[in-house]
Design a protein around this motif. Structure first.
Motif, PDB file in Angstrom:
ATOM      1  N   GLY A   1      49.018   4.681  40.346  1.00 42.17           N
ATOM      2  CA  GLY A   1      48.466   5.767  39.541  1.00 42.17           C
ATOM      3  C   GLY A   1      47.119   5.240  39.112  1.00 42.17           C
ATOM      4  O   GLY A   1      46.998   4.061  38.757  1.00 42.17           O
ATOM      5  N   GLU A   2      46.123   6.114  39.175  1.00 47.26           N
ATOM      6  CA  GLU A   2      44.772   5.636  38.889  1.00 47.26           C
ATOM      7  C   GLU A   2      44.636   5.230  37.417  1.00 47.26           C
ATOM      8  O   GLU A   2      44.096   4.180  37.104  1.00 47.26           O
ATOM      9  N   ILE A   3      45.163   6.112  36.552  1.00 46.43           N
ATOM     10  CA  ILE A   3      45.035   5.842  35.108  1.00 46.43           C
ATOM     11  C   ILE A   3      46.387   6.138  34.446  1.00 46.43           C
ATOM     12  O   ILE A   3      47.042   7.124  34.793  1.00 46.43           O
TER      13      ILE A   3
ATOM     14  N   MET B   1      39.276  20.482  48.495  1.00 48.86           N
ATOM     15  CA  MET B   1      38.819  19.922  47.214  1.00 48.86           C
ATOM     16  C   MET B   1      39.898  19.013  46.618  1.00 48.86           C
ATOM     17  O   MET B   1      41.067  19.352  46.648  1.00 48.86           O
ATOM     18  N   SER B   2      39.481  17.871  46.141  1.00 46.69           N
ATOM     19  CA  SER B   2      40.504  16.936  45.641  1.00 46.69           C
ATOM     20  C   SER B   2      41.056  17.381  44.284  1.00 46.69           C
ATOM     21  O   SER B   2      40.377  18.053  43.508  1.00 46.69           O
ATOM     22  N   LYS B   3      42.319  16.998  44.061  1.00 44.41           N
ATOM     23  CA  LYS B   3      43.022  17.429  42.846  1.00 44.41           C
ATOM     24  C   LYS B   3      43.308  16.214  41.955  1.00 44.41           C
ATOM     25  O   LYS B   3      43.473  15.102  42.455  1.00 44.41           O
ATOM     26  N   THR B   4      43.436  16.491  40.676  1.00 47.25           N
ATOM     27  CA  THR B   4      43.955  15.481  39.756  1.00 47.25           C
ATOM     28  C   THR B   4      45.356  15.930  39.356  1.00 47.25           C
ATOM     29  O   THR B   4      45.542  17.049  38.881  1.00 47.25           O
ATOM     30  N   ILE B   5      46.334  15.061  39.614  1.00 46.79           N
ATOM     31  CA  ILE B   5      47.738  15.388  39.316  1.00 46.79           C
ATOM     32  C   ILE B   5      48.177  14.498  38.157  1.00 46.79           C
ATOM     33  O   ILE B   5      48.079  13.271  38.245  1.00 46.79           O
ATOM     34  N   LEU B   6      48.623  15.121  37.100  1.00 49.98           N
ATOM     35  CA  LEU B   6      49.068  14.363  35.921  1.00 49.98           C
ATOM     36  C   LEU B   6      50.595  14.377  35.866  1.00 49.98           C
ATOM     37  O   LEU B   6      51.214  15.439  35.894  1.00 49.98           O
ATOM     38  N   VAL B   7      51.169  13.189  35.795  1.00 50.62           N
ATOM     39  CA  VAL B   7      52.632  13.048  35.755  1.00 50.62           C
ATOM     40  C   VAL B   7      53.042  12.718  34.326  1.00 50.62           C
ATOM     41  O   VAL B   7      52.541  11.754  33.739  1.00 50.62           O
ATOM     42  N   TYR B   8      53.933  13.525  33.764  1.00 57.04           N
ATOM     43  CA  TYR B   8      54.461  13.211  32.436  1.00 57.04           C
ATOM     44  C   TYR B   8      55.633  12.249  32.630  1.00 57.04           C
ATOM     45  O   TYR B   8      56.663  12.618  33.212  1.00 57.04           O
TER      46      TYR B   8
ATOM     47  N   PRO C   1      43.499  17.909  34.403  1.00 61.31           N
ATOM     48  CA  PRO C   1      44.276  17.930  35.657  1.00 61.31           C
ATOM     49  C   PRO C   1      44.322  19.316  36.298  1.00 61.31           C
ATOM     50  O   PRO C   1      44.183  20.330  35.605  1.00 61.31           O
ATOM     51  N   ASP C   2      44.569  19.304  37.604  1.00 58.13           N
ATOM     52  CA  ASP C   2      44.792  20.561  38.327  1.00 58.13           C
ATOM     53  C   ASP C   2      46.282  20.867  38.380  1.00 58.13           C
ATOM     54  O   ASP C   2      46.679  21.999  38.636  1.00 58.13           O
ATOM     55  N   ALA C   3      47.103  19.829  38.216  1.00 60.24           N
ATOM     56  CA  ALA C   3      48.560  20.013  38.245  1.00 60.24           C
ATOM     57  C   ALA C   3      49.194  19.050  37.256  1.00 60.24           C
ATOM     58  O   ALA C   3      48.731  17.922  37.104  1.00 60.24           O
ATOM     59  N   VAL C   4      50.233  19.519  36.564  1.00 60.62           N
ATOM     60  CA  VAL C   4      50.984  18.645  35.654  1.00 60.62           C
ATOM     61  C   VAL C   4      52.454  18.716  36.058  1.00 60.62           C
ATOM     62  O   VAL C   4      52.995  19.811  36.279  1.00 60.62           O
TER      63      VAL C   4
ATOM     64  N   ILE D   1      53.018  15.516  46.849  1.00 63.59           N
ATOM     65  CA  ILE D   1      52.041  16.611  46.751  1.00 63.59           C
ATOM     66  C   ILE D   1      50.636  16.126  47.095  1.00 63.59           C
ATOM     67  O   ILE D   1      49.846  16.859  47.692  1.00 63.59           O
ATOM     68  N   ALA D   2      50.339  14.882  46.709  1.00 63.20           N
ATOM     69  CA  ALA D   2      48.951  14.408  46.783  1.00 63.20           C
ATOM     70  C   ALA D   2      48.463  14.266  48.215  1.00 63.20           C
ATOM     71  O   ALA D   2      49.192  13.826  49.094  1.00 63.20           O
ATOM     72  N   GLY D   3      47.244  14.663  48.418  1.00 66.90           N
ATOM     73  CA  GLY D   3      46.589  14.452  49.702  1.00 66.90           C
ATOM     74  C   GLY D   3      45.527  13.373  49.545  1.00 66.90           C
ATOM     75  O   GLY D   3      45.340  12.828  48.456  1.00 66.90           O
ATOM     76  N   ASP D   4      44.816  13.084  50.648  1.00 68.90           N
ATOM     77  CA  ASP D   4      43.748  12.080  50.595  1.00 68.90           C
ATOM     78  C   ASP D   4      42.730  12.486  49.536  1.00 68.90           C
ATOM     79  O   ASP D   4      42.323  13.646  49.487  1.00 68.90           O
ATOM     80  N   GLY D   5      42.343  11.545  48.739  1.00 71.53           N
ATOM     81  CA  GLY D   5      41.288  11.815  47.750  1.00 71.53           C
ATOM     82  C   GLY D   5      41.815  12.382  46.451  1.00 71.53           C
ATOM     83  O   GLY D   5      41.069  12.499  45.474  1.00 71.53           O
TER      84      GLY D   5
END
Ligand code: FAD
Length: 324
Positions: free
Chosen positions: A58-60, A1-8, A90-93, A30-34
């Motif tokens: 970064g997408e957004i 399952m794809s994750k959303t990773i938020l970077v501060y 996000p799934d991870a920050v 950390i990020a994988g495909d998708g």
């Protein structure tokens, strides 16, 4: 399952800090495909930082801009972050393991009911599973940790994870998120900076550090000269701070700053365990001490036995020949 990773992405005085790019570098590891990497920038004057971030992808990029975010305030910054968490889900920050990151990460983890791994110095991606390395017992041991379920919060130690590189042809969108203007339990009236150099000690690639052997505030002058020539920062042991030779803002160690520069030059520092806790992970350690039995030599890659007041000016003189 794809994750959303938020970077501060941490800023200071409206400018992007180097650790922000390292935190983004960690997200890429950390990020994988998708997976989607998104970035959060909060502050009172962030236009320059956001423009500086755009080439790194970064997408957004979520921006939260408000006068209440001029100085770091946990109530105000948490309100800004929670507003973004509501939109980004996000799934991870990820945060830098800085004074601000260390303060915010557990608040965010509690708010998201997330697990947290702090002070990460390396990340491996084992077929999609992120494995985080972090030092224990002042760097005498390392542990490797994984999350067994999400969401996650991670802090990464400055100067350890390679900074993200700019990517060509990225299409990053910018989304302004409204600041919910919380009621603040405390407000900052003024910030008085207590650093000597232009370079932030915890982000410096080269640190020239002085101990009680430096003997006076005046004795720090040759160290400052060497640091300036090398484009580095000056640090100190608690012994030097306690003796009043320099400000506590320079203290490195268990109760001071943790630094991991490429080169750490310890001048007149004995190498007490509490000092080693703040610098033993430096890539190359050079110790200058007149006592050949000083414990600092046990962790040093290069040792010079002698008087620092002879050796430091000599080093400056020789480096000047090749650098200037
Ligand atoms: P010293 O131990 O006095 O060493 C001075 C060194 O300079 C000696 O090795 C001497 O040979 C050498 N020297 C003298 N003259 C010259 C010369 N002309 N040329 C070359 N060498 C010379 N310490 C920290 O640094 N950071 C911390 O965060 C920290 N936290 C602590 C927390 C706790 C709870 C406690 C109990 C202690 C903490 N300490 C910390 C203090 C630590 O234990 C040591 O006392 C301190 O690091 C010693 O500082 P120093 O090496 O500068 O001084």
């Amino acid at each position: 399952m794809s994750k959303t990773i938020l970077v501060y992405a941490e800023t200071r005085d409206g400018k992007l800090r180097q650790v922000a790019l390292e935190t983004l570098g960690a997200a890429r590891l950390i990020a994988g495909d998708g997976d989607s990497i998104r970035i959060l920038v909060a502050g009172s004057n962030i236009t320059e930082a956001v423009s500086a971030l755009k080439p790194y992808g970064g997408e957004i990029i979520y921006t939260v801009e408000h006068d209440d975010l001029e100085h770091y305030n946990p109530d105000a910054y948490m309100a800004a972050i929670e507003a973004v968490l509501g939109v980004a889900k996000p799934d991870a920050v990820l945060f830098g393991h800085t004074a601000i990151g260390r303060d915010l990460a557990p608040l965010v983890a509690a708010s998201m009911d997330a697990g947290q791994i702090s002070d990460v110095t390396a990340i491996e991606n084992n077929s999609g599973e992120a494995v985080f390395t972090r030092p224990l017992y002042a760097g005498k041991a390392f542990e490797k940790r994984v999350f067994v379920n999400g969401p996650w919060v991670v802090t990464v130690r400055p100067n350890n994870i390679p900074a993200a590189e700019a990517v060509e042809g990225v299409d990053t969108s910018i989304e302004d998120v409204a600041f919910p203007a919380p009621s603040l339990r405390s407000v900052i009236k003024d910030v008085v900076r207590k650093t000597t150099g232009k370079i932030d000690l915890s982000e410096a690639k080269i640190v020239v550090s002085g101990g009680r052997g430096v003997k006076s505030a005046e004795g720090f002058k040759p160290l400052e000269e060497l640091a300036e020539l090398l484009g580095g920062a000056v640090g100190a042991s608690r012994g030097a701070c306690d003796a009043g030779y320099c400000d506590y803002a320079l203290q490195i160690g268990q109760t001071g700053k943790v630094v991991t520069p490429e080169i750490y030059i310890a001048c007149g520092i004995s190498g007490a365990i509490q000092h080693l806790a703040g610098m033993s992970q430096s890539r190359v350690i050079i110790a200058i001490n007149k006592d050949p039995e000083a414990p600092i030599f046990k962790v040093a890659d290069y040792g010079i036995v002698g008087d620092l007041f002879d050796i430091v000016p000599l080093l400056t003189q020789e480096f000047r020949k090749v650098l200037v």
